[in-house]
Write an enzyme that holds these catalytic residues in place. Structure first.
Site, mmCIF file in Angstrom:
data_model
loop_
_atom_site.group_PDB
_atom_site.id
_atom_site.type_symbol
_atom_site.label_atom_id
_atom_site.label_comp_id
_atom_site.label_asym_id
_atom_site.label_seq_id
_atom_site.Cartn_x
_atom_site.Cartn_y
_atom_site.Cartn_z
ATOM 1 N N SER B 214 0.728 -1.059 0.012
ATOM 2 C CA SER B 214 0.051 -0.053 0.000
ATOM 3 C C SER B 214 0.939 1.262 0.028
ATOM 4 O O SER B 214 1.760 1.382 0.785
ATOM 5 C CB SER B 214 -0.893 0.027 1.168
ATOM 6 O OG SER B 214 -0.286 -0.268 2.546
ATOM 7 N N GLY B 216 -0.080 4.607 0.206
ATOM 8 C CA GLY B 216 -0.720 5.805 0.419
ATOM 9 C C GLY B 216 -1.883 6.132 -0.516
ATOM 10 O O GLY B 216 -2.551 5.374 -0.937
ATOM 11 N N GLY B 219 -2.253 4.628 -4.195
ATOM 12 C CA GLY B 219 -2.853 3.002 -4.392
ATOM 13 C C GLY B 219 -1.883 1.812 -3.829
ATOM 14 O O GLY B 219 -1.063 1.861 -2.907
ATOM 15 N N GLY B 245 -5.151 1.207 5.564
ATOM 16 C CA GLY B 245 -4.465 -0.049 5.407
ATOM 17 C C GLY B 245 -5.106 -1.363 5.818
ATOM 18 O O GLY B 245 -5.203 -2.415 5.138
ATOM 19 N N ASP B 246 -6.272 -1.269 6.658
ATOM 20 C CA ASP B 246 -6.797 -2.300 7.205
ATOM 21 C C ASP B 246 -8.021 -2.614 6.271
ATOM 22 O O ASP B 246 -8.456 -3.686 6.069
ATOM 23 C CB ASP B 246 -7.271 -2.084 8.729
ATOM 24 C CG ASP B 246 -6.379 -1.862 9.641
ATOM 25 O OD1 ASP B 246 -5.131 -2.437 9.484
ATOM 26 O OD2 ASP B 246 -6.269 -1.072 10.767
#
Lengths: 306, 306
Positions: B214, B216, B219, B245-246
């Site tokens: 990831s 940020g 994408g 992120g989760d």
């Protein structure tokens, strides 16, 4: 029994971090947790001095339950409320020793809950030898709350100490409490004067029967009906000042309950406050230091001519 | 049922303050409180997407009880421990929107408690369609813990996603999880490369069957057995990245459970992540934004020749 009132009781968390850097993530290396709010701190010191203590005020929600479960040495006379008691977080920077404080606002008190407290308080005051009214007001409690609580104690003939700030202090002073215990900032805010001797006199003229101002490491100045004094510790102390002001209140009340004269009350208050600064645990006092310091506090001043 | 594992579950507190100034006192103007730790955040998003979710890991003490009482939408299969679950405090500066994070360390897990967890986990995995292993390890849990949990899932034939950092990630990757989901920093720490495309390939060589990094607001980049892709949201988004992120993990698992191909998994993950950034509540996702974004994510790349 000495009664302490903590309207905005708290669960105090102390977090130690290696170094506080805003806008980054920190691993807390040490967590301490205990009931707080000034009235509960005063009660803890009074109990450690051997006094019977009852604590009241408001507690509610999960945090309120944790506060009550963790009370030791005092009779629990808290009034339950629907809202949730607050937490406070003190973040101690291990590098500098400085503390950054985060205080939740506390529960919203309804008019019915305030009435329930007033009824409980009146009953408790009747059985008390002294009363301490300490700390901030939670949302919903009228700003003149302390003035009313002072009057109830005076009507019952029970000596009352007030330790708060801002408008609740201004209104409370006018109700003629036996002792008010502002720090230098609170005294300046109340009187407009940054000169402690002048300001304590001024605060007396506003209604307080005695004013004991805590000046941090310089000790106390007191203006009372019986005279004016300054009480100073034997040396400048290094340590954590958290709770030192609450130890002053506990020392004054303890000595008052034992019928001591003003110079002895001030000695005890300064020794307890200094022993709190010297304690490794924030808000506790070092008993050996206290016993050692009690006879080494300097009290200067003069009694009013009889 | 999708199983999420949160070994170091937390009660997450979010404090809003007008402006954070170290070494001063702050009135917290707004308090939010909810169960946290990455695995619980993933479970909340999965439940919101309509999946059956079971959560496990460790909870203990008063904070553990509060975590369990506040679980919604997931079956509680936490293993009780003697120590106390941790709190985390996120202090949001209302002026800048920046967050300062304070994380308690979590309970010390005994060898007997770890064994009890392993037995419970093995049974839960047998009934799961996918497993997510997320977040830091509490004290006492062996650093190779995730490697063992990955192997148990693979032996049972259940796809497993790993989202952690540092040495637990390094060891876990070697056990050949189906998906690892590092962010740019975690990926660089694992591989020594700050070039995401090269680093995702490298992480695959270390054992992961698929690596989804990831990046940020830029994408995701993915390296899988089926091909390599980059998935980007339609526009740069402003908002709170907490929990984004989760939401990527939840999106990947949700799409995997539905049998979708990699490009569709990545679209869902990016859309959910973007909708989490756009949500006014940290860690929740904005459902309208999610539905709107799902078809507007750009996925480029190529499938491996069959």
């Amino acid at each position: 029994m000495i009664l302490t009132v903590t309207l905005n009781a708290a669960l105090d968390l102390t977090y130690r971090v290696p170094a506080l850097r805003p806008h980054t993530s920190h691993r807390v290396t040490d967590v301490a947790e205990r009931p707080g709010g000034k009235g509960l701190n005063v009660a803890r010191v009074l109990a450690a001095l051997g006094h019977e203590v009852t604590v009241t005020g408001f507690t509610g929600g999960d945090t309120g339950r944790l506060i009550r479960e963790r009370l030791t040495g005092a009779v629990d006379a808290f009034v339950p409320v629907r809202g949730s008691s607050r937490r406070t977080v003190a973040v101690v920077d291990a590098r500098t020793g400085d503390t950054t404080q985060l205080n939740e606002p506390g529960p919203l008190i309804t008019p019915a809950e305030w009435s329930a407290f007033l009824a409980a308080y009146e009953e408790l005051v009747a059985g008390a030898e002294a009363v301490a009214l300490c700390g901030s007001l939670p949302p919903g409690v009228p700003v003149g709350a302390y003035a009313g609580l002072v009057r109830t104690a005076r009507t019952a003939g029970v000596p009352v100490l007030l330790d708060t700030s801002g408008e609740p202090l201004r209104r409370g002073v006018a109700a003629r409490p036996d002792i008010v215990k502002p720090n230098a900032d609170e005294l300046a805010e109340l009187t407009g004067s940054h000169e402690p001797l002048r300001a304590t006199q001024d605060a007396r003229r506003r209604g307080a029967r005695a004013v004991v101002a805590s000046l941090g490491s310089e000790g106390l100045v007191a203006a009372t009906e019986e005279g004016r004094w300054r009480a100073t510790p034997p040396a400048r102390l290094r340590g954590n000042p958290t709770g030192a002001g609450d130890s002053v209140s506990a020392g004054l009340l303890s000595a008052l309950a034992e019928g001591l004269a003003w110079p002895d009350r001030l000695s005890r208050a300064v020794a307890l406050s200094a022993a709190t600064v010297l304690s490794p645990t924030a808000g506790d006092f070092d008993r050996t230091a206290y016993e050692d310091l009690t006879n080494r506090v300097t009290v200067t001043g003069e009694a009013t001519a009889a």
